[in-house]
Scaffold this active site. Structure first.
Site, mmCIF file in Angstrom:
data_model
loop_
_atom_site.group_PDB
_atom_site.id
_atom_site.type_symbol
_atom_site.label_atom_id
_atom_site.label_comp_id
_atom_site.label_asym_id
_atom_site.label_seq_id
_atom_site.Cartn_x
_atom_site.Cartn_y
_atom_site.Cartn_z
ATOM 1 N N CYS A 68 0.679 -1.187 0.057
ATOM 2 C CA CYS A 68 -0.011 0.036 0.094
ATOM 3 C C CYS A 68 0.867 1.269 -0.093
ATOM 4 O O CYS A 68 1.806 1.393 1.061
ATOM 5 C CB CYS A 68 -0.721 0.010 1.219
ATOM 6 N N CYS A 95 -0.165 3.746 2.972
ATOM 7 C CA CYS A 95 0.120 3.436 4.400
ATOM 8 C C CYS A 95 1.518 2.973 4.392
ATOM 9 O O CYS A 95 2.222 2.994 5.498
ATOM 10 C CB CYS A 95 -0.909 2.241 4.723
ATOM 11 N N CYS A 122 -11.758 5.640 5.979
ATOM 12 C CA CYS A 122 -11.161 5.228 7.220
ATOM 13 C C CYS A 122 -9.457 5.552 7.336
ATOM 14 O O CYS A 122 -9.042 5.677 8.269
ATOM 15 C CB CYS A 122 -11.210 3.838 7.735
ATOM 16 N N HIS A 171 -16.990 -0.209 2.572
ATOM 17 C CA HIS A 171 -17.135 0.730 3.568
ATOM 18 C C HIS A 171 -18.607 1.144 3.658
ATOM 19 O O HIS A 171 -19.283 1.725 2.641
ATOM 20 C CB HIS A 171 -16.392 2.185 3.277
ATOM 21 N N CYS A 172 -19.097 1.091 4.789
ATOM 22 C CA CYS A 172 -20.781 1.289 5.083
ATOM 23 C C CYS A 172 -20.775 2.439 5.831
ATOM 24 O O CYS A 172 -20.486 2.643 7.002
ATOM 25 C CB CYS A 172 -21.226 -0.093 5.586
ATOM 26 N N CYS A 220 -15.914 0.267 8.183
ATOM 27 C CA CYS A 220 -15.369 -0.912 6.950
ATOM 28 C C CYS A 220 -15.929 -2.206 7.391
ATOM 29 O O CYS A 220 -16.054 -2.680 8.737
ATOM 30 C CB CYS A 220 -14.171 -1.062 6.815
#
Length: 405
Positions: free
Chosen positions: A215, A218, A232, A242-243, A249
């Site tokens: 990533c 990150c 997030c 993602h909700c 997540c």
């Protein structure tokens, strides 16, 4: 209910300060609402004024751009969405005890104990899995940036607790324990690296790839099937999506609770709709016989259900101390029917994904080829056991469970 009440009190204390623009606008709204009958009440105008005043109070902004202002408002609004979902669940369950237990159960000679027990069981499962989804960490790949944020607070002083906070509901955030997440990540990585690929499919296209990825945001190596969430701002193990309804997540560690949440919402809405369908039909038939049928409603002009507008409900509640049972029935039954159909579609989509061993994101990004092989597909039965486990009692009663491969 407690979370919803705390959020309301919290924001009222922050927003309704004496002399503020919001308070002045609210006073003008109340004066217009209870003005003499001869004066017109423009609902759209007052909706615009109240929304504008609320936005100006929450995000005082003079020099920032409109885009930054909207993003700031969205970031403050996200923690309130789960609170709205919990409050809506409690209100729907409460409508049974305040209205429908007498009209749809007791007066018809049905078993009150049986129906009340079913309603309590369904509501308990919905709320339990909802809270699990909100506060249960989906599985996070801890990066050096996250550890630095956990060890240093805003003033620059070092802290002893290895905890970072994300998501959550209202002003109560989820606590991510770094050491536990590292253990979960290592366990998950061990399981994914041991996935066996059939020799006959060596030359096929593997999706998802069984290899670790890097990533760039990150700056860390992450296990297979992990993805970065831009909301997030962390990498999530077995990222599904993602909700916004849980302000977080859905991933490796809470996907089971999410699917069960959809299942129990669907089951509860179907149960309520079946309980009320006959009363709703009789009531609407009598209502149209009395007032006549019009597509936009014979009395209030708000649609075929002819629901009173909010200001009319407020006046009736202040005068009578309650809202008419027929109005509640006209609002609750279509809501239950609509939500149950939507949840059925969502649940069917997730069950098909589980059967094939995919997440929602992996299914959407699957290459359109005939030689695609999923190395994580264990077969339909084992795929379902991997998500839900082998114990039926943990599906019927929401006991805390630990995710195993």
């Amino acid at each position: 209910g407690g979370l919803g009440g705390a959020a309301i009190v919290y924001y009222i204390m922050q927003l309704l300060t004496p002399g503020s623009k919001l308070q002045r606008t609210w006073s003008d709204f109340i004066d217009a609402l209870y003005a003499p009958v001869g004066q017109d009440f423009n609902a759209l105008y007052w909706l615009y004024r109240l929304s504008s005043a609320l936005l100006d109070t929450i995000i005082p902004c003079r020099h920032d751009s409109r885009r930054m202002r909207i993003n700031g408002f969205a970031s403050r609004l996200r923690p309130l969405i789960p609170c709205a979902g919990i409050t809506l669940t409690l209100l729907t369950a409460a409508s049974y005890f305040t209205t429908f237990r007498d009209t749809a159960v007791i007066k018809k000679g049905k078993s009150e104990t049986l129906h009340t027990s079913i309603v309590v069981w369904l509501a308990f499962n919905v709320l339990s899995h909802y809270l699990y989804c909100i506060y249960k960490i989906p599985g996070i790949v801890i990066s050096p940036k996250s550890e630095m944020a956990a060890n240093i607070n805003a003033s620059g002083a070092k802290r002893n607790d290895d905890v970072i906070k994300i998501g959550g509901c209202c002003f109560i955030q989820s606590r991510v324990k770094i050491n536990e997440e590292k253990k979960r990540c290592n366990f998950y990585k061990h399981c994914t690296t041991n996935v066996k690929i059939d020799e006959s499919t060596q030359n096929a296209v593997h999706h998802p790839m069984p290899n670790d990825t890097f990533c760039h945001k990150c700056e860390i190596n992450r296990p297979a099937r992990s993805r970065h969430c831009r909301v997030c701002k962390v990498c999530v193990l077995e990222y599904d999506h993602h909700c916004p309804w849980i302000n977080g997540c859905i991933g490796y560690n809470n996907y089971r609770n999410f699917v069960l949440l959809i299942f129990y919402i669907m089951l509860g809405c179907w149960y309520g709709a079946c309980l009320l369908v006959l009363d709703f039909y009789v009531m609407m038939r009598e209502y149209f016989q009395l007032h006549g049928f019009k597509l936009m409603g014979p009395q209030y002009g708000t649609g075929i259900l002819d629901l009173p507008p909010p200001w009319t409900l407020l006046k009736d509640y202040r005068n009578k101390g309650k809202i008419d049972d027929d109005v509640i029935l006209r609002a609750v039954f279509p809501f239950l029917l609509f939500v149950s159909i939507c949840m059925f579609v969502f649940l069917l989509d997730h069950l098909l994904s589980i059967a094939k061993g995919f997440t929602t994101l992996e299914k959407k990004t699957r290459p359109d080829r005939n030689d695609v092989v999923n190395p994580f597909d264990l077969g339909i039965r084992k795929n379902f056991e991997r998500v839900f486990g082998k114990s039926l009692i943990n599906i019927i009663i929401p006991f805390p469970t630990h995710k195993k491969w």
